[in-house]
Design a protein around this motif. Structure first.
Motif, PDB file in Angstrom:
ATOM      1  N   GLY A  86       7.753  -4.485  -0.600  1.00 17.63           N
ATOM      2  CA  GLY A  86       7.968  -3.061  -0.385  1.00 17.63           C
ATOM      3  C   GLY A  86       7.166  -2.201  -1.335  1.00 17.63           C
ATOM      4  N   GLU A 140      11.374   3.814   4.703  1.00 22.45           N
ATOM      5  CA  GLU A 140      12.582   3.178   4.163  1.00 22.45           C
ATOM      6  C   GLU A 140      13.797   3.449   5.058  1.00 22.45           C
ATOM      7  N   ALA A 184      13.190  -2.336   1.416  1.00 21.98           N
ATOM      8  CA  ALA A 184      13.525  -0.906   1.461  1.00 21.98           C
ATOM      9  C   ALA A 184      13.687  -0.347   0.059  1.00 21.98           C
ATOM     10  N   ILE A 207      10.281   0.034  -1.516  1.00 18.77           N
ATOM     11  CA  ILE A 207       9.638   1.240  -1.001  1.00 18.77           C
ATOM     12  C   ILE A 207      10.188   2.468  -1.709  1.00 18.77           C
ATOM     13  N   GLN A 208      11.518   2.526  -1.841  1.00 17.35           N
ATOM     14  CA  GLN A 208      12.144   3.676  -2.490  1.00 17.35           C
ATOM     15  C   GLN A 208      11.665   3.821  -3.932  1.00 17.35           C
TER      16      GLN A 208
END
Length: 245
Positions: free
Chosen positions: A76, A106, A139, A142-143
């Motif tokens: 991610g 996300e 996710a 990514i965040q």
């Protein structure tokens, strides 16, 4: 060159940061309780669990689960880190468009997980729990990468030890410099609250558990997806007609 104060998070960004912290707490508690006693976003904990598993005396799932979480998180981060940064001409006081787009990815990933989790009645058959773990870890990667790319107007997305340190340091600093770091304190409270809500929903109705981080992350994205309206300029006072030079 903008000053540090100019790029501090605004109201919408603080709202997003607080809600993303709640989403992180919910994801981590669900990963830990339902997906193999590992974390989706706290990679320090997973590295410790990996080390413990290598001794053969600790983690019941062996090294596989920590490695899956680590792999998803790294993927991610790697997917968005090259792009989530300010571009020339973008205002420093708002998150870059690339950051907002990454956070939208996300949310879409969490939505897919929530749909699949609900369809499986909250108990997906093997090997799907492993797939879910990798997806939610991605996710969180990514965040984290997206919020780091937002610069001073963003901040850590899934790791909060530094934030706790900052809150305490500001509270006990030298006389005259002490202050209550309310924004970051709210993030810590949201992290704990998100974890509590995620655990309660999973206990009461497992198929709906993955909607908790989805709702929180969606609300966070909504805070920053729409640029704020520019303030209307204050009209200049009218000059009396008799005062013309």
């Amino acid at each position: 060159m903008p000053t540090t104060e100019a790029v501090r998070p605004g109201r919408a960004q603080w709202g997003a940061l607080i809600l993303f912290a709640g989403a992180s707490g919910a994801v981590d508690v669900l990963a830990f309780t339902a997906l193999g006693r590992v974390f989706a976003g706290v990679m320090t904990g997973n590295l410790v669990l990996l080390g413990l598993s290598l001794t053969g005396t600790g983690h019941e799932g062996g090294p596989a689960m920590p490695l899956l979480a680590l792999g998803g998180y790294v993927a991610g981060v790697a997917a968005v880190a090259p792009f989530a940064r300010h571009r020339p001409g973008e205002p420093e006081t708002r998150w870059p468009r690339a950051v907002v787009r990454s956070l939208a990815v996300e949310v879409l990933l969490l939505a897919a997980v929530a749909v699949g989790w609900g369809a499986a009645d909250g108990a997906p058959a093997e090997p799907w729990p492993d797939v879910v773990l990798v997806a939610i870890a991605a996710a969180m990667g990514i965040q984290s990468a997206a919020l780091a790319g937002a610069g001073a107007a963003g901040g850590p997305g899934t790791y909060f030890t530094g934030i706790l340190t900052q809150v305490v340091a500001h509270a006990v600093g030298p006389p005259g410099e002490r202050r209550a770091d309310l924004g970051n304190l709210a993030r810590l409270i949201s992290l704990t609250g998100g974890a509590a809500v995620g655990a309660l929903v999973h206990s009461a109705s497992a198929p709906w558990a993955m909607t908790v981080p989805l709702v929180l992350a969606s609300a966070a994205l909504a805070c920053v997806a729409v640029p704020p309206r520019p303030r209307r300029p204050t009209p200049a006072p009218a000059t009396p007609s008799g005062d013309m030079p």
